[in-house]
Design a protein around this motif. Structure first.
Motif, short mmCIF file in Angstrom:
data_model
loop_
_atom_site.label_atom_id
_atom_site.label_comp_id
_atom_site.label_asym_id
_atom_site.label_seq_id
_atom_site.Cartn_x
_atom_site.Cartn_y
_atom_site.Cartn_z
N ILE A 98 0.84 -1.20 0.00
CA ILE A 98 0.00 0.00 0.00
C ILE A 98 0.87 1.25 0.00
O ILE A 98 0.59 2.23 -0.69
N GLY A 99 1.96 1.23 0.75
CA GLY A 99 2.85 2.39 0.81
C GLY A 99 4.08 2.20 -0.05
O GLY A 99 4.28 1.16 -0.70
N ASP A 100 4.93 3.23 -0.06
CA ASP A 100 6.16 3.15 -0.85
C ASP A 100 7.27 2.42 -0.11
O ASP A 100 8.13 1.79 -0.71
N GLU A 101 7.28 2.53 1.21
CA GLU A 101 8.34 1.94 2.00
C GLU A 101 7.89 0.59 2.56
O GLU A 101 6.73 0.39 2.87
N GLN A 102 8.87 -0.30 2.67
CA GLN A 102 8.57 -1.63 3.19
C GLN A 102 8.82 -1.65 4.70
O GLN A 102 9.71 -2.36 5.19
N GLY A 103 8.03 -0.92 5.45
CA GLY A 103 8.14 -0.92 6.90
C GLY A 103 7.18 -1.94 7.50
O GLY A 103 6.31 -2.48 6.83
N THR A 108 2.22 -4.92 7.43
CA THR A 108 1.16 -5.49 8.27
C THR A 108 -0.21 -5.02 7.78
O THR A 108 -1.16 -5.82 7.71
N ASP A 109 -0.33 -3.73 7.46
CA ASP A 109 -1.61 -3.20 6.93
C ASP A 109 -1.99 -3.90 5.64
O ASP A 109 -3.17 -4.20 5.40
N THR A 110 -1.00 -4.18 4.80
CA THR A 110 -1.27 -4.87 3.53
C THR A 110 -1.82 -6.27 3.79
O THR A 110 -2.79 -6.69 3.14
N LEU A 111 -1.20 -6.97 4.72
CA LEU A 111 -1.67 -8.32 5.04
C LEU A 111 -3.06 -8.31 5.66
O LEU A 111 -3.92 -9.15 5.34
N HIS A 112 -3.32 -7.36 6.55
CA HIS A 112 -4.64 -7.26 7.18
C HIS A 112 -5.72 -6.98 6.13
O HIS A 112 -6.81 -7.58 6.19
N PRO A 137 12.94 -14.94 18.39
CA PRO A 137 11.75 -14.73 19.22
C PRO A 137 10.93 -13.52 18.78
O PRO A 137 9.69 -13.58 18.80
N GLU A 138 11.57 -12.42 18.36
CA GLU A 138 10.80 -11.25 17.95
C GLU A 138 10.04 -11.51 16.65
O GLU A 138 8.96 -10.94 16.43
N VAL A 139 10.57 -12.38 15.80
CA VAL A 139 9.85 -12.73 14.56
C VAL A 139 8.64 -13.58 14.90
O VAL A 139 7.55 -13.40 14.32
N LEU A 140 8.80 -14.53 15.83
CA LEU A 140 7.66 -15.34 16.26
C LEU A 140 6.58 -14.48 16.90
O LEU A 140 5.38 -14.71 16.71
N GLU A 141 7.00 -13.49 17.66
CA GLU A 141 6.03 -12.59 18.28
C GLU A 141 5.25 -11.82 17.22
O GLU A 141 4.04 -11.59 17.35
N GLN A 142 5.92 -11.43 16.13
CA GLN A 142 5.23 -10.73 15.05
C GLN A 142 4.21 -11.65 14.38
O GLN A 142 3.12 -11.21 14.01
N LEU A 143 4.54 -12.92 14.25
CA LEU A 143 3.58 -13.88 13.70
C LEU A 143 2.34 -13.97 14.59
O LEU A 143 1.21 -14.06 14.10
N ARG A 144 2.57 -13.94 15.90
CA ARG A 144 1.41 -13.96 16.82
C ARG A 144 0.52 -12.75 16.60
O ARG A 144 -0.71 -12.87 16.60
N LEU A 145 1.14 -11.60 16.40
CA LEU A 145 0.35 -10.39 16.21
C LEU A 145 -0.49 -10.46 14.93
O LEU A 145 -1.58 -9.88 14.86
N LEU A 146 0.00 -11.20 13.93
CA LEU A 146 -0.77 -11.34 12.69
C LEU A 146 -2.07 -12.10 12.92
O LEU A 146 -3.03 -11.95 12.16
#
Length: 563
Positions: A98-103, A108-112, A137-146
């Motif tokens: 959706i945006g220009d930058e891959q932040g 996350t907004d794109t996936l939602h 661990p921080e990557v796994l936590e991001q998966l949980r947030l998804l």
């Protein structure tokens, strides 16, 4: 090469994953049933297992059976940071940003947005991550947030985590407890049993076109293959390929000990095990020690046969210290254990700072060999046994003998069956004890002579450091039970299941006959929920163990009270 010699149309033991060669053992089928349930319910699904146990096999079969209205993204190479992972997920779903930058927020907004759109169109979305033990661990936590995005009925993203046993350790960290609590179905693949190894080898030979009268693998050879490979399918493939080449090269129609020794020496590096490099002098010493060990073992076996008393380990282990440790290929799980060699090399315990004192009063709960310990357990359970009539070795036996490796006392409490524990003495010799009861701090074990059936209480803090995690226990599966029972199946075991629930509920008529109906599935879920099990409606060993407890079919562990 050897294909023509043995009547094969192609290589039977290639390590490539060919769908035609897929062998689904009972535990593989049970794992698949759990995963199919999990991806339909939302949240996280976990599949773990050692390298080569068949995780890829399960994944391929899972992908084949997913509904047509399912979109799936497969991550084969775990990412080192959150942005890389989110970017790869978007690319797998063929999403534009959706945006220009891959932040993180943009991705996350794109996936939602994609998940909401998919749900509105009646489609399911699944993310499968292989080698998940490599995720930070921080990557796994991001998966949980998804997975936070959900409707009143279900979560919009189902995530399947596949990895080696280290993944379970990673998820046990306190900071990942929220993710761990969202795992709706989990299954750990264990190595094949001896029976499954036999079926696995024959299955691959059949697919490759080998005539039944040309099979070079004798039962004796398969038993040795299972022992050497630890029941790991990939290792079985590597060894069997070398065995066929060796038999062809020596012009032998059957695989004998010579071929086995040659093949084992050739593939041991490929299996990740060090080759033995013992100097000649050490071999001479080892041979002498081995002779003494065999003589002593024979004496104590004679003593046991004469008096019915298993020799205390403390009296045996002082004879000869260990000179080598056995190869730790993998923990072996077998449904039907065979008699254990009396001169097998002892294993090293995970912690070796224990002290088992020598006085007989303090070591009379230790038994020198596995067969004697199993005999004590069978006698305690009032199961008839003789030298030529062991229930674990009879094909028509209604008793199933399980030898498994577990990680904690809590798992033993969940199994809730008297068991033989494998221990290691300070001298690095194997020992065994029969545990018949447990509480938070202590265990009750059999001690003294067989005919006295005396018991004693031992602190878990004493047993724990010596325990390898390996246990042997027995239970009574229903007749016809060969795989996990799920709705829609037909089996004599389902008839038994319906009848037993009718007994529990005080009904004259069962909910069904041999067909696993929706009504029976609902009753199973209620039973599972009331007994602290995952209410998935799948009847596997864990559910049957709990049902047998309620019906009084199996003997559970005793409570242990403070003195």
């Amino acid at each position: 090469m050897y294909q023509t010699y043995f009547g094969l149309k192609e290589h039977a033991f290639t390590i490539a994953v060919d769908p035609r060669y897929l062998y689904m053992s009972r535990q593989h089928q049970e794992a698949l049933a759990h995963l199919l349930y999990g991806v339909q319910g939302g949240g996280f699904v976990l599949l773990s297992g050692e390298v080569g146990t068949g995780k890829t096999t399960i994944i391929k079969r899972l992908l084949e059976q997913l509904p047509e209205n399912t979109d799936i993204a497969i991550i084969l190479n775990p990412m080192s940071n959150v942005v890389e992972l989110l970017t790869t997920i978007c690319e797998e779903f063929q999403l534009s940003y959706i945006g220009d930058e891959q932040g993180v927020k943009t991705l996350t907004d794109t996936l939602h947005h994609f998940l909401l759109t998919n749900h509105s169109q009646g489609r399911n979305t699944v993310l499968l991550v292989d080698e998940a033990q490599l995720l930070a661990p921080e990557v796994l936590e991001q998966l949980r947030l998804l997975t936070n995005l959900e409707t009143n009925a279900k979560k919009l993203l189902q995530i399947v985590l596949v990895g080696q046993p280290e993944l379970n350790t990673l998820l046990s960290q306190p900071r990942l407890r929220q993710l761990s609590q969202r795992i709706t179905a989990r299954f750990h693949l264990k190595p094949l049993s001896l029976e499954e190894t036999h079926a696995y080898i024959h299955h691959r030979l059949d697919v490759a076109g080998m005539p039944s009268d040309r099979n070079p693998f004798t039962p004796r050879a398969i038993k040795r293959i299972h022992h050497f490979t630890g029941g790991i399918p990939r290792r079985i493939n590597v060894l069997c390929e070398r065995l066929l080449i060796g038999a062809y090269g020596h012009n032998k129609p059957k695989i004998d000990n010579q071929i086995l020794k040659l093949a084992e020496s050739e593939v041991i590096d490929n299996l990740g095990e060090p080759k033995p490099s013992t100097p000649p002098t050490t071999w001479i010493i080892a041979a002498g020690v081995g002779a003494v060990s065999v003589t002593l073992t024979a004496f104590f076996m004679w003593l046991y046969a004469s008096t019915g008393n298993p020799a205390p380990v403390a009296q045996v282990v002082q004879a000869a210290p260990a000179t080598a440790t056995a190869p730790t290929i993998a923990p072996i799980t077998t449904s039907v254990p065979q008699p254990e060699s009396q001169t097998s090399t002892p294993t090293i315990a995970e912690a070796n700072n224990i002290v088992i004192t020598s006085p007989a009063a303090q070591t009379d709960h230790l038994i020198a060999n596995a067969l004697s310990a199993q005999t004590r357990l069978l006698e305690y359970l009032n199961i008839e046994i003789s030298s030529d009539n062991h229930p674990c070795w009879q094909e028509d036996s209604q008793i199933q003998c399980n030898k498994v490796k577990i990680d904690s006392w809590d798992e033993l409490r969940e199994i809730n069956r008297p068991a033989v524990l494998t221990l290691t003495t300070p001298d690095k010799f194997r020992a065994y004890t029969v545990l018949i009861g447990i509480n938070a701090t202590d265990a009750r074990v059999l001690s003294g002579e067989n005919d006295q059936q005396t018991t004693k209480v031992v602190a878990l803090s004493e047993l724990g450091p010596a325990w390898s995690g390996e246990i042997f226990y027995l239970w009574h599966p229903p007749k016809g039970f060969t795989e996990a029972l799920i709705q829609g199946q037909r089996s004599p075991a389902i008839t038994w299941l319906a009848q037993k629930f009718a007994e529990l509920d005080g009904r004259e008529k069962p909910l069904t006959n041999d067909h696993f109906s929706a009504a029976l599935a609902k009753r199973v879920k209620i039973f599972q929920r009331n007994n602290g099990l995952t209410p998935d409606g799948i009847v596997g060993e864990q559910t049957l163990l709990k049902l047998n407890e309620k019906l009084g079919i199996d003997t559970p562990l005793q409570p242990v009270y403070a003195n």
